[in-house]
Design a protein around this motif. Structure first.
Motif, PDB file in Angstrom:
ATOM      1  N   GLN A  45     -15.651   6.433  -5.439  1.00 17.45           N
ATOM      2  CA  GLN A  45     -14.201   6.398  -5.575  1.00 17.45           C
ATOM      3  C   GLN A  45     -13.539   7.632  -4.969  1.00 17.45           C
ATOM      4  O   GLN A  45     -12.437   7.539  -4.436  1.00 17.45           O
ATOM      5  CB  GLN A  45     -13.820   6.227  -7.049  1.00 17.45           C
ATOM      6  N   LYS A  48     -12.374   7.128  -1.373  1.00 23.49           N
ATOM      7  CA  LYS A  48     -11.411   6.076  -1.030  1.00 23.49           C
ATOM      8  C   LYS A  48     -10.148   6.692  -0.438  1.00 23.49           C
ATOM      9  O   LYS A  48      -9.744   7.796  -0.814  1.00 23.49           O
ATOM     10  CB  LYS A  48     -11.068   5.238  -2.258  1.00 23.49           C
ATOM     11  N   HIS A 102      -6.372   4.802 -11.352  1.00 20.66           N
ATOM     12  CA  HIS A 102      -7.615   4.158 -11.749  1.00 20.66           C
ATOM     13  C   HIS A 102      -8.138   4.644 -13.101  1.00 20.66           C
ATOM     14  O   HIS A 102      -8.669   3.859 -13.875  1.00 20.66           O
ATOM     15  CB  HIS A 102      -8.669   4.346 -10.666  1.00 20.66           C
TER      16      HIS A 102
END
Length: 177
Positions: A45, A48, A102
């Protein structure tokens, strides 16, 4: 004393500790395996597009963190993405190419001190329209998001997750469907 925020990505051990403190008690009840799954997802992550992470310290102690990234396009099919798409009738355009908050985690020892609000404001600052997902059972989180002007978009079920029902929230700047 207000939380001290830092935009540097901390070490995984610090994030694991905060995550476990935030998500193993009720209402989340995450298991040690779920905490480790978070740790295993984290490296992918951080790479990203649009990734940003903010940590908070209170009196020199790690108190919380939040991170997010630009929502992938094309729309992913893993974890909660598929049930979200289903709940939106397959039209994920309101969420695609927007910033996804997130994770937002606050160690319960520091709750009620403005840590979550500070983190959410900072993580979403300058991100433009944003969205996040939580469980309606996480009443403190729901109160925080709604107090800061985030609006519920849709609830959905995810039968294989610890909570069956989740809710998508849009930031105050996000258009609704």
């Amino acid at each position: 004393m207000p939380p001290v925020l830092d935009d540097a990505v901390p070490g995984i051990a610090a994030l694991r500790s905060i995550y476990a403190a935030a998500f193993t008690p009720p209402p989340w009840h995450e298991t040690p395996d779920q905490v480790e799954a978070f740790v295993e997802r984290l490296p992918s992550q951080t790479g990203k597009p649009g990734f940003r992470c903010v940590t908070a310290h209170v009196d020199g102690e790690p108190a919380g963190f939040g991170y997010g990234f630009d929502t992938p396009d094309p729309w992913p099919a893993d974890r909660l993405y598929r049930p979200i798409a289903d709940a939106l009738g397959g039209d994920t355009s309101v969420l695609r190419a927007r910033f996804e908050v997130h994770e937002l985690a606050v160690d319960p020892r520091f709750s009620g001190r403005g840590v979550g609000a500070s983190l959410l404001r900072r993580i979403a600052a300058d991100a433009g329209p944003s969205w996040l997902v939580t469980s309606p059972s996480a009443t403190a989180a729901v109160r925080l998001y709604e107090r800061l002007g985030w609006s519920p978009l849709r609830e959905f079920d995810a039968p294989r997750e610890p909570f069956r029902t989740f809710r998508v929230y849009l930031s105050p700047e996000s258009p609704e469907i």
